[in-house]
Design a protein around this motif. Structure first.
Motif, short mmCIF file in Angstrom:
data_model
loop_
_atom_site.label_atom_id
_atom_site.label_comp_id
_atom_site.label_asym_id
_atom_site.label_seq_id
_atom_site.Cartn_x
_atom_site.Cartn_y
_atom_site.Cartn_z
N ALA A 1 16.20 -6.83 -0.72
CA ALA A 1 17.24 -6.89 0.32
C ALA A 1 17.24 -8.24 1.03
N ARG A 2 16.04 -8.74 1.37
CA ARG A 2 15.96 -10.03 2.08
C ARG A 2 16.37 -11.17 1.14
N SER A 3 16.06 -11.03 -0.15
CA SER A 3 16.45 -12.08 -1.12
C SER A 3 17.96 -12.16 -1.27
N LEU A 4 18.64 -11.02 -1.05
CA LEU A 4 20.11 -11.00 -1.12
C LEU A 4 20.74 -11.47 0.19
N GLY A 5 19.87 -11.79 1.17
CA GLY A 5 20.40 -12.26 2.45
C GLY A 5 20.70 -11.13 3.41
N TYR A 6 20.32 -9.91 3.04
CA TYR A 6 20.56 -8.76 3.93
C TYR A 6 19.46 -8.71 4.98
N GLY A 7 19.87 -8.65 6.25
CA GLY A 7 18.89 -8.60 7.33
C GLY A 7 18.92 -7.26 8.03
N GLU A 8 18.39 -7.25 9.24
CA GLU A 8 18.27 -6.02 10.02
C GLU A 8 19.61 -5.31 10.21
N ASP A 9 20.69 -6.07 10.31
CA ASP A 9 21.98 -5.46 10.65
C ASP A 9 22.75 -4.99 9.42
N ASP A 10 22.20 -5.26 8.22
CA ASP A 10 22.97 -4.96 7.01
C ASP A 10 22.63 -3.62 6.37
N LEU A 11 21.33 -3.26 6.44
CA LEU A 11 20.92 -2.13 5.60
C LEU A 11 19.76 -1.38 6.26
N PRO A 12 19.93 -0.09 6.56
CA PRO A 12 18.79 0.72 7.01
C PRO A 12 17.92 1.06 5.81
N LEU A 13 16.66 0.59 5.85
CA LEU A 13 15.75 0.72 4.70
C LEU A 13 14.42 1.26 5.20
N VAL A 14 13.92 2.32 4.53
CA VAL A 14 12.58 2.85 4.82
C VAL A 14 11.75 2.72 3.54
N SER A 15 10.64 2.02 3.64
CA SER A 15 9.76 1.81 2.48
C SER A 15 8.48 2.61 2.69
N PHE A 16 8.15 3.44 1.67
CA PHE A 16 6.96 4.30 1.77
C PHE A 16 5.84 3.76 0.89
N GLN A 17 4.62 3.74 1.46
CA GLN A 17 3.42 3.35 0.71
C GLN A 17 2.34 4.40 0.98
N SER A 18 1.37 4.49 0.10
CA SER A 18 0.31 5.49 0.21
C SER A 18 -1.01 4.94 -0.28
N VAL A 19 -2.12 5.49 0.21
CA VAL A 19 -3.45 5.15 -0.31
C VAL A 19 -3.85 6.11 -1.43
N SER A 20 -2.93 7.02 -1.80
CA SER A 20 -3.27 8.04 -2.81
C SER A 20 -3.18 7.54 -4.23
N LYS A 21 -2.54 6.43 -4.46
CA LYS A 21 -2.23 6.01 -5.83
C LYS A 21 -2.86 4.64 -6.10
N GLY A 22 -2.16 3.78 -6.82
CA GLY A 22 -2.69 2.45 -7.11
C GLY A 22 -3.99 2.54 -7.90
N TYR A 23 -4.91 1.65 -7.56
CA TYR A 23 -6.25 1.66 -8.17
C TYR A 23 -7.25 2.27 -7.20
N TYR A 24 -6.77 2.64 -6.01
CA TYR A 24 -7.65 3.18 -4.99
C TYR A 24 -7.70 4.72 -5.06
N GLY A 25 -6.57 5.40 -5.30
CA GLY A 25 -6.59 6.85 -5.54
C GLY A 25 -7.26 7.66 -4.44
N GLU A 26 -7.08 7.25 -3.20
CA GLU A 26 -7.78 7.92 -2.08
C GLU A 26 -6.93 9.05 -1.50
N CYS A 27 -6.51 9.98 -2.39
CA CYS A 27 -5.57 11.05 -2.01
C CYS A 27 -6.06 11.85 -0.81
N GLY A 28 -7.36 12.18 -0.82
CA GLY A 28 -7.89 13.07 0.21
C GLY A 28 -8.06 12.40 1.56
N LYS A 29 -8.00 11.06 1.62
CA LYS A 29 -8.17 10.38 2.90
C LYS A 29 -6.89 10.42 3.73
#
Ligand SMILES: Cc1ncc(COP(=O)(O)O)c(CN[C@@H]2CONC2=O)c1O
Length: 482
Positions: free
Chosen positions: A279-307
């Motif tokens: 979005a930022r690479s396209l020049g879209y800023g705070e006023d252009d697009l409501p965006l929610v990005s989700f991240q977790s410690v459950s996946k990746g190489y860490y796999g800390e699902c229970g934490k």
């Protein structure tokens, strides 16, 4: 006296909610596991292999040493005063723990924190996002959550007023989304990923589904994208992501970007780009697009699902709306502090020059390279079986093969009052002890049948999984071949 609480008088939204990842097949597997414990040798296998859930450490994956050293020191700070600590913990884990404790009021990991999470940890997460994307990130946009799941529920709670509010979701989808939409009384508006093009997402199909929903009076509020995909394992191409961002901006949709598998990329020709970066690479800023990005410690190489750690980065919402989001978050007081610390660590792991960097990188690379090998081995095994086609797992933790079931098997499933893929998954479990999730639990093109199998059994067990699966599948197809 009649029970005051019965299924008949429960919230109908709860009754409508489904979550197949821990559904009937898994419940049956748990009963069989109990049988194996009570009567060893009573089944044609000696262990249940849970390939239904992305839960790496339950299948033997080891946690990342540096992360656990820091967590241990933060949870028992008096260790830091002991001289022998230097012989037990790495210097950079000791300094990181001290740095984190200095950001926690009263150095108390047992205290409630700010409802968005400890400010110093949000600063670290924002710095990690900025370093990953090359665009600024703001700690005030971060809500640290008990895994990504509560963040998804919070956004559905915020956006869905009634059944006339729709959320565009991929089919197949991770059933947290269909379950949460049902629990909040909204409408899931499907868009189909194209299995023939490696689970590609066509903007034309998005547009068609959006217009179809609007023509039925549905107010489509948001678009969910899961990248890398669960259960499908595809990694979106950058130009496809650009089209998606433009689509959301042009159609006035909130973009809900589920990026919990951002570290799980197994192919050289794809890389992870966050939707924030696109979005930022396209020049879209705070006023252009409501965006929610989700991240977790459950996946990746860490796999800390229970934490139970993760965050949602909220951008592009007005101040009054953000106040409402904060209010909902504050009702739950705060997320757990261990998860908060871990979320800040996965976004700020050891860097070149740190004492732990070499060992950290060896652990990280070892896990990701093994996951890539396991994905390839299972993909090849599925594709070498009669009546099975399986797209590559470019990322995430799953394979989603299509099972081309003979008509006789479909009729047998009907007689058993089960979906054909659930019938197949149950027979697989009873014959081999392997637990997979039927594709019907994720949604699929009508008339196609799939299973979802994780790539998580430890690498030395993969050949046995393949052997057992192959023997079952060949016998099943022989039994039902027309
Ligand atoms: C795409 C996606 N989003 C969110 C979550 C929620 O994760 P946390 O709440 O733990 O952060 C999961 C979990 N994956 C589930 C759990 O294991 N197998 C799955 O399909 C997921 O696959």
């Amino acid at each position: 006296m009649a029970a005051s609480v019965a299924v008949e008088n429960l919230n109908p939204k709860v009754l409508k909610c489904e979550y197949a990842v821990r559904g009937e097949i898994v419940i049956h597997a748990q009963r069989m596991q109990q049988q194996l414990q009570n009567q060893p040798g009573s089944l044609p296998f000696d262990e249940i292999l849970y390939c239904n859930i992305g839960n790496p450490q339950s299948l033997g994956q080891q946690p990342v040493t540096f992360f656990r050293e820091v967590l241990a020191l933060c949870d028992h700070p008096c260790l830091l005063e002991k001289e022998e600590i230097k012989s037990l913990f790495s210097a950079d884990a000791i300094s990181r723990a001290k740095q984190i404790l200095a950001t926690i009021p009263a150095r108390a990991t047992g205290a409630y924190s700010h409802s968005q999470g400890i400010k110093g940890l949000r600063d670290a997460i924002a710095a990690g996002i900025a370093s990953r994307d090359g665009f600024p990130a703001n700690a005030d946009d971060i809500f640290i959550t008990d895994g990504a799941s509560p963040g998804v529920h919070l956004m559905m709670q915020l956006l869905i007023r009634n059944e006339k509010d729709g959320i565009l979701c991929p089919i197949p989808q991770y059933p947290l989304y269909s379950a949460s939409i049902a629990l909040h009384g909204g409408t899931l508006v499907p868009y189909y990923l194209d299995e023939k093009t490696g689970w590609g997402l066509e903007i034309s199909d998005l547009k068609k589904q959006l217009e179809d929903a609007r023509s039925k009076g549905i107010d489509v509020r948001a678009l969910v994208v899961i990248n890398p995909g669960n259960p499908t394992g595809q990694v979106l191409a950058e130009d496809n992501q650009c089209d998606i961002v433009k689509f959301c901006k042009n159609e006035g949709l909130v973009l809900l970007a589920d990026e919990v598998y951002q570290e799980n990329i197994y192919v050289d020709n794809k890389k992870f780009n966050s939707f924030k970066k696109i979005a930022r690479s396209l020049g879209y800023g705070e006023d252009d697009l409501p965006l929610v990005s989700f991240q977790s410690v459950s996946k990746g190489y860490y796999g800390e699902c229970g934490k139970r750690g993760g965050y949602m980065e909220i951008t592009g919402f007005s101040a009054p709306v953000r106040e409402q989001i904060y209010k909902i978050a504050s009702v739950n007081l705060c997320s757990n502090i261990t998860g908060q610390i871990l979320a800040s660590l996965v976004m700020n792991p050891p860097k070149v020059g740190d004492e732990s960097f070499a060992s950290y990188k060896a652990e990280k690379d070892g896990i990701l390279e093994s996951l890539a090998r396991r994905a390839k081995a299972l993909e090849d095994a599925f594709n070498n079986l009669e009546g099975i086609t399986c797209n590559k797992a470019e990322g995430a933790m799953y394979l989603f093969p299509q099972i081309h079931l003979p008509q006789k098997a479909i009729e047998a499933a009907k007689a058993a009052k089960k979906a054909p893929d659930a019938f197949y998954a149950l027979r697989l479990l009873e014959s081999t002890g392997i637990v997979v999730v039927p594709g019907s639990g994720f949604g699929q093109v009508p008339g196609t049948w799939h299973i979802r199998c994780t790539i998580l059994p430890q690498e030395e067990k993969i050949p046995a999984v393949i052997t057992r699966f192959k023997a079952f599948h060949e016998a099943f197809m022989a039994e039902y071949r027309g």
